[in-house]
Structure formats: C-alpha cells, structure tokens
Scaffold this motif. Structure first.
Motif, PDB file in Angstrom:
ATOM      1  N   PRO A 154      -9.230   2.298  -4.494  1.00 50.99           N
ATOM      2  CA  PRO A 154      -9.002   0.869  -4.217  1.00 50.99           C
ATOM      3  C   PRO A 154      -8.127   0.190  -5.260  1.00 50.99           C
ATOM      4  O   PRO A 154      -7.597  -0.895  -5.017  1.00 50.99           O
ATOM      5  CB  PRO A 154     -10.424   0.296  -4.211  1.00 50.99           C
ATOM      6  N   ARG A 155      -7.964   0.829  -6.407  1.00 48.68           N
ATOM      7  CA  ARG A 155      -7.127   0.282  -7.480  1.00 48.68           C
ATOM      8  C   ARG A 155      -5.708   0.000  -7.007  1.00 48.68           C
ATOM      9  O   ARG A 155      -5.039  -0.915  -7.514  1.00 48.68           O
ATOM     10  CB  ARG A 155      -7.086   1.269  -8.654  1.00 48.68           C
ATOM     11  N   LEU A 156      -5.252   0.751  -5.996  1.00 54.89           N
ATOM     12  CA  LEU A 156      -3.891   0.575  -5.497  1.00 54.89           C
ATOM     13  C   LEU A 156      -3.677  -0.799  -4.887  1.00 54.89           C
ATOM     14  O   LEU A 156      -2.534  -1.229  -4.708  1.00 54.89           O
ATOM     15  CB  LEU A 156      -3.576   1.670  -4.467  1.00 54.89           C
ATOM     16  N   CYS A 157      -4.761  -1.483  -4.568  1.00 56.94           N
ATOM     17  CA  CYS A 157      -4.652  -2.818  -3.980  1.00 56.94           C
ATOM     18  C   CYS A 157      -5.053  -3.931  -4.956  1.00 56.94           C
ATOM     19  O   CYS A 157      -5.190  -5.094  -4.547  1.00 56.94           O
ATOM     20  CB  CYS A 157      -5.511  -2.912  -2.725  1.00 56.94           C
ATOM     21  N   ASP A 158      -5.245  -3.597  -6.213  1.00 54.34           N
ATOM     22  CA  ASP A 158      -5.609  -4.617  -7.192  1.00 54.34           C
ATOM     23  C   ASP A 158      -4.533  -5.703  -7.257  1.00 54.34           C
ATOM     24  O   ASP A 158      -3.331  -5.407  -7.212  1.00 54.34           O
ATOM     25  CB  ASP A 158      -5.771  -3.994  -8.583  1.00 54.34           C
ATOM     26  N   ASP A 159      -5.002  -6.944  -7.360  1.00 55.81           N
ATOM     27  CA  ASP A 159      -4.104  -8.099  -7.508  1.00 55.81           C
ATOM     28  C   ASP A 159      -3.166  -8.276  -6.313  1.00 55.81           C
ATOM     29  O   ASP A 159      -2.030  -8.742  -6.456  1.00 55.81           O
ATOM     30  CB  ASP A 159      -3.296  -8.005  -8.809  1.00 55.81           C
ATOM     31  N   GLU A 185      -6.943  -6.953  -1.805  1.00 57.01           N
ATOM     32  CA  GLU A 185      -7.859  -6.414  -2.817  1.00 57.01           C
ATOM     33  C   GLU A 185      -9.319  -6.462  -2.363  1.00 57.01           C
ATOM     34  O   GLU A 185     -10.009  -5.429  -2.339  1.00 57.01           O
ATOM     35  CB  GLU A 185      -7.711  -7.178  -4.129  1.00 57.01           C
ATOM     36  N   THR A 186      -9.802  -7.637  -2.012  1.00 57.62           N
ATOM     37  CA  THR A 186     -11.218  -7.776  -1.644  1.00 57.62           C
ATOM     38  C   THR A 186     -11.596  -6.952  -0.420  1.00 57.62           C
ATOM     39  O   THR A 186     -12.582  -6.196  -0.466  1.00 57.62           O
ATOM     40  CB  THR A 186     -11.577  -9.257  -1.428  1.00 57.62           C
ATOM     41  N   PRO A 187     -10.847  -7.026   0.698  1.00 57.53           N
ATOM     42  CA  PRO A 187     -11.229  -6.187   1.843  1.00 57.53           C
ATOM     43  C   PRO A 187     -11.153  -4.696   1.547  1.00 57.53           C
ATOM     44  O   PRO A 187     -11.939  -3.914   2.085  1.00 57.53           O
ATOM     45  CB  PRO A 187     -10.244  -6.590   2.944  1.00 57.53           C
ATOM     46  N   THR A 188     -10.222  -4.286   0.684  1.00 53.63           N
ATOM     47  CA  THR A 188     -10.118  -2.866   0.341  1.00 53.63           C
ATOM     48  C   THR A 188     -11.351  -2.395  -0.423  1.00 53.63           C
ATOM     49  O   THR A 188     -11.915  -1.331  -0.129  1.00 53.63           O
ATOM     50  CB  THR A 188      -8.852  -2.599  -0.488  1.00 53.63           C
ATOM     51  N   TYR A 189     -11.787  -3.174  -1.397  1.00 52.89           N
ATOM     52  CA  TYR A 189     -13.000  -2.814  -2.138  1.00 52.89           C
ATOM     53  C   TYR A 189     -14.219  -2.852  -1.227  1.00 52.89           C
ATOM     54  O   TYR A 189     -15.116  -1.999  -1.337  1.00 52.89           O
ATOM     55  CB  TYR A 189     -13.179  -3.734  -3.349  1.00 52.89           C
ATOM     56  N   ASN A 190     -14.258  -3.819  -0.339  1.00 58.26           N
ATOM     57  CA  ASN A 190     -15.369  -3.886   0.612  1.00 58.26           C
ATOM     58  C   ASN A 190     -15.408  -2.640   1.507  1.00 58.26           C
ATOM     59  O   ASN A 190     -16.470  -2.080   1.764  1.00 58.26           O
ATOM     60  CB  ASN A 190     -15.248  -5.136   1.487  1.00 58.26           C
ATOM     61  N   ASP A 191     -14.238  -2.222   1.977  1.00 63.98           N
ATOM     62  CA  ASP A 191     -14.157  -1.037   2.839  1.00 63.98           C
ATOM     63  C   ASP A 191     -14.594   0.216   2.095  1.00 63.98           C
ATOM     64  O   ASP A 191     -15.304   1.059   2.647  1.00 63.98           O
ATOM     65  CB  ASP A 191     -12.733  -0.855   3.366  1.00 63.98           C
ATOM     66  N   ARG A 192     -14.154   0.348   0.844  1.00 62.96           N
ATOM     67  CA  ARG A 192     -14.520   1.545   0.095  1.00 62.96           C
ATOM     68  C   ARG A 192     -16.010   1.558  -0.188  1.00 62.96           C
ATOM     69  O   ARG A 192     -16.662   2.612  -0.121  1.00 62.96           O
ATOM     70  CB  ARG A 192     -13.734   1.605  -1.226  1.00 62.96           C
ATOM     71  N   CYS A 193     -16.552   0.399  -0.499  1.00 59.49           N
ATOM     72  CA  CYS A 193     -17.990   0.296  -0.728  1.00 59.49           C
ATOM     73  C   CYS A 193     -18.757   0.727   0.515  1.00 59.49           C
ATOM     74  O   CYS A 193     -19.714   1.502   0.428  1.00 59.49           O
ATOM     75  CB  CYS A 193     -18.332  -1.148  -1.117  1.00 59.49           C
ATOM     76  N   ARG A 194     -18.330   0.276   1.668  1.00 57.38           N
ATOM     77  CA  ARG A 194     -19.016   0.600   2.930  1.00 57.38           C
ATOM     78  C   ARG A 194     -18.892   2.086   3.245  1.00 57.38           C
ATOM     79  O   ARG A 194     -19.864   2.734   3.667  1.00 57.38           O
ATOM     80  CB  ARG A 194     -18.406  -0.228   4.064  1.00 57.38           C
ATOM     81  N   GLU A 195     -17.712   2.626   3.055  1.00 59.27           N
ATOM     82  CA  GLU A 195     -17.484   4.047   3.336  1.00 59.27           C
ATOM     83  C   GLU A 195     -18.391   4.918   2.474  1.00 59.27           C
ATOM     84  O   GLU A 195     -19.040   5.858   2.964  1.00 59.27           O
ATOM     85  CB  GLU A 195     -16.019   4.391   3.066  1.00 59.27           C
TER      86      GLU A 195
END
Length: 246
Positions: free
Chosen positions: A202-207, A211-221
């Motif tokens: 998810p770091r690839l989407c930082d800033d 960013e937020t939806p990417t971290y949310n998706d990774r958390c869910r996965e």
C-alpha cells in the motif's frame, strides 16, 4: 491418540481441500465492541477467496493444525522488508482470528529484513476497523499497544528484525508477506516451514488520493485470509477430534 489425530487431519485435509461450504462457529470471543461488526463481516465472506489462493492458505492451516494436534504451539512469523505495513497487519489479524476461533496456542509475530517503523498509515487503517491502539512511545520507531479483546494482552507493534529477541528463533512458521523480502531472504533460519503469501504494497499509494481506500483494501484482504486460515484450523481440529473418538 496424537498419532490417530494427526493421521485423521491428513486425511481430512486431502479430502476437504477446497471444500469449505461449512464453516465452524466462532468461539465465545470477547472482542472489543467497535471491532465486532467488521470481524463478523470478514468471517462471513471467506468464500470470496479464489481457489488458487486457498491452496497455499490451506497448506498453512494444515501445518498449524498438525502442530496443535500434537500438543505443540504454532508460532507464526510474518516477514516483510521493513516490518512497517503488511507484516504488522498480518500479525494483528492472525492473532485476532486465532482468538476468534479459540486457538489459544497460535501465536503471531512479525519482523523485517530491516527495521524502520510501524507506519502511521498502518496504525490509522487498523484503528478505522475497530482496534484500540495506544501510542506508547514516540520517536523514529514508536511502540504501539494494539488491543483486540479485553481479556488478552495487547500486541506490541513496532518495527524489528524477524529474528529479534522478542520473536521466536526456532520452530516457527515463516510467512513472507512481500516479494522483496521473499527474494532477499530465501532461507529463514530457525523456521520449520516457509510460505509466500505476497500482498501488494500500500506504500505505493502514500500521499495520493487513493491512500486511504488502498490501506482499507489491504487491511480487508489480509483480514479475510487470516480468518480463512484459522477457520480451517478450527474445522480440521474439530473434525479430527470427532474422528478419533469413534
């Protein structure tokens, strides 16, 4: 008795691979109230996992089941490059899922091939789903206490090497959560087995706006996959116990 249970588990694993239409009921888990709705959703969407992904997750579940059936603890160390994002999410969700399914001898750890910091975005993502996270220290590598239940000690989240003093040095299952760490650390000393379960960084989407939806998706996965593993362990143990008593 242990030999009988182990053999039964092997048979069950072979016969039921990919067959998961019946899921075990959760234990009487005293999860934190803010976390319960999210966990219940995750536990009810395990069928969304692909057949291909279930193969490796099923292998992990089988080795955990065998160790527990033999009266041993199952120690899982999730390894990423910096121990900042994916490995922490995996550790936290694995421990939560083990608690949810009443697997008291499953212990989750995390570490990196380098030590940096548990990223603040990781902490924010886990807070959003209901974990209670306390900022214990500040600085370049802060310590966080992550709570998922009232009757369990908090998980100590901070960046460390996978073979740090606080992690097991032998008889653990190494789970490589990123492709870079998997390639740069082909041999994990002390591990009884090693599995690649790579997740996109998810770091690839930082800033960025995503960013937020990417971290949310990774958390869910990651949550879904850790719950799948532990639900399979619970199911296999329950069926093996019934089989051994016949």
């Amino acid at each position: 008795m242990r030999t009988t249970i182990t053999i039964a588990i092997g048979v069950i694993t072979l016969c039921c691979a990919g067959c998961s239409s019946i899921r075990p009921s959760p234990s009487n888990a005293n999860l934190l109230p803010p976390l319960r709705p999210y966990v219940n959703e995750v536990a009810n969407e395990l069928e969304l996992l692909s057949a291909e992904r279930r193969v490796v997750l099923g292998e992990i579940a089988a080795i955990i089941t065998t160790r527990l059936a033999e009266g041993k603890a199952a120690q899982l160390t999730f390894i990423c490059t910096h121990n900042s994002r994916r490995s922490h999410m995996s550790q936290i969700w694995a421990q939560t899922a083990a608690y949810y399914y009443g697997l008291d001898k499953v212990h989750a750890f995390s570490g990196g091939t380098q030590a940096t910091a548990c990223n603040c975005r990781t902490v924010a993502a886990m807070r959003r789903v209901g974990f209670a996270i306390e900022d214990v220290t500040t600085g370049d590598n802060p310590l966080y206490f992550v709570r998922y239940a009232d009757d369990r000690p908090p998980i100590r989240a901070y960046s460390k090497l996978y073979n740090a003093d606080t992690n097991p040095r032998r008889d653990f299952i190494a789970l490589m959560t990123c492709s870079v760490a998997d390639k740069t650390c082909p041999v994990v000393k002390g591990a009884i087995s090693r599995y690649a379960i790579h997740y996109a960084d998810p770091r690839l989407c930082d800033d960025t706006p995503t960013e937020t939806p990417t971290y949310n998706d990774r958390c869910r996965e990651i949550a879904r996959e850790m719950f799948y593993i532990m639900s399979e362990v619970r199911r296999q143990l329950d069926v093996a116990t019934v089989t051994s008593q016949r």
